[in-house]
Design a protein around this motif. Structure first.
Motif, mmCIF file in Angstrom:
data_model
loop_
_atom_site.group_PDB
_atom_site.id
_atom_site.type_symbol
_atom_site.label_atom_id
_atom_site.label_comp_id
_atom_site.label_asym_id
_atom_site.label_seq_id
_atom_site.Cartn_x
_atom_site.Cartn_y
_atom_site.Cartn_z
ATOM 1 N N LEU A 1 165.123 80.360 -51.070
ATOM 2 C CA LEU A 1 165.929 80.063 -52.252
ATOM 3 C C LEU A 1 167.315 80.692 -52.158
ATOM 4 O O LEU A 1 168.285 80.155 -52.691
ATOM 5 N N HIS A 2 167.409 81.815 -51.482
ATOM 6 C CA HIS A 2 168.698 82.486 -51.333
ATOM 7 C C HIS A 2 169.693 81.651 -50.528
ATOM 8 O O HIS A 2 170.907 81.891 -50.595
ATOM 9 N N GLU A 3 169.196 80.673 -49.774
ATOM 10 C CA GLU A 3 170.068 79.847 -48.943
ATOM 11 C C GLU A 3 170.745 78.732 -49.738
ATOM 12 O O GLU A 3 171.665 78.086 -49.237
ATOM 13 N N PHE A 4 170.297 78.507 -50.974
ATOM 14 C CA PHE A 4 170.885 77.473 -51.817
ATOM 15 C C PHE A 4 171.964 78.070 -52.717
ATOM 16 O O PHE A 4 171.904 79.241 -53.094
ATOM 17 N N ASP A 5 172.921 77.246 -53.078
ATOM 18 C CA ASP A 5 173.998 77.649 -53.980
ATOM 19 C C ASP A 5 173.536 77.390 -55.413
ATOM 20 O O ASP A 5 173.792 76.329 -55.983
ATOM 21 N N ILE A 6 172.842 78.367 -55.992
ATOM 22 C CA ILE A 6 172.262 78.243 -57.336
ATOM 23 C C ILE A 6 172.970 79.203 -58.280
ATOM 24 O O ILE A 6 172.958 80.419 -58.062
#
Length: 284
Positions: A243-248
């Motif tokens: 999840l850390h790899e997504f721009d959220i």
């Protein structure tokens, strides 16, 4: 007008004296294209919570269903009764997957098998005003409002809950892949506004697929169930890491995420994280 989501059904209630918590999920979505109900909880709190938060179900243009499990579809009959007298008066569009009425069960070792599908028949729901639109693919419900349809399962570690079963082609009880698992995606100027159902397809698979279909990688908000509660540690750890790899911008988990995993995610994502319980209002 932007996008506004109000949680009507979820496992917990904080600071909303008079609202009802239940094991389930439902969100009221207000968009520039109209209002929609996404999922209906298990039917214990939908109507009372909608009234408590002053959401007129009859104003909805339709119902969006993530998947067939009863904690997301149990309130569908009540929703039909509340909505049928609305603006159209002649029925309510219900957007879902063709597996909506499949038989499925929770079958854990040394515990009684329990049916977990839709608690009402299609004929009863149609008699109450439901007009079913069933599709397996990505679809645009309204301009800028999408349902993912079946999400490709590509990660090696998102294997899901092995206690969820259905009947195979030979009539045997086997692990249910829950192909009908769907997510709602709303395109906004600030990025994608994503409302998960239960994420049985795997939250990483889901966000990856959304990026592929929209061509956009900025997620303004992600809310809903991640199903990171009742699964093995390997999937939890690797999913959170990915999840850390997504721009959220913001991530608010609910329902099947589980308290322990939600607390873990709060530590991982800091100020970007919030608990998305009954009454939570999220805007973009």
């Amino acid at each position: 007008m932007g996008v506004k989501a109000t949680v009507l059904c979820e496992n917990a209630v904080y600071g909303n004296l008079g609202a009802i918590g239940e094991h389930g999920w439902s969100a009221w979505l207000e968009t520039p294209r109209g209002e929609y109900l996404f999922d209906t909880g298990q039917g214990l709190g939908l109507l009372s919570n909608a009234a408590f938060f002053q959401k007129d179900l009859a104003a909805a243009k339709g119902v969006l269903i993530s998947h067939h499990h009863g904690d997301h579809t149990g309130g569908l009959l009540d929703a039909m009764k509340a909505m049928r007298g609305g603006p159209e008066g002649d029925g309510v569009p219900v957007h879902a997957h063709p597996d909506l009425f499949k038989e499925s069960f929770r079958a854990e070792k040394d515990k009684p098998r329990r049916h977990i599908g839709v608690p009402h028949t299609r004929s009863v729901l149609e008699a109450s005003g439901a007009i079913f639109s069933l599709d397996t693919g990505w679809r645009e419900v309204e301009e800028g409002i999408y349902m993912t349809g079946e999400v490709p399962r590509r990660t090696s570690y998102e294997i899901g809950d092995l206690n969820l079963k259905h009947y195979g082609e030979a009539g045997e009880l086997i692990v249910d892949p829950i192909l009908d698992d769907q997510t709602v995606v709303i395109d906004t100027e600030e990025g994608l506004f994503v409302v998960l159902g239960c994420s049985h397809a795997g939250v990483i698979n889901i966000l990856t697929y959304i990026t592929e279909k929209t061509g956009k990688s900025r997620f303004h908000t992600v809310i809903g169930g991640t199903h990171l509660g009742p699964i093995e540690e390997d999937q939890i750890a690797r999913s959170i890491e990915a999840l850390h790899e997504f721009d959220i911008g913001r991530i608010g988990v609910s329902h099947c995420t589980g308290q322990k995993t939600a607390a873990r995610m709060a530590g991982e994502f800091g100020e970007r994280f919030f608990f998305c319980s009954v009454g939570m209002v999220v805007e973009a």
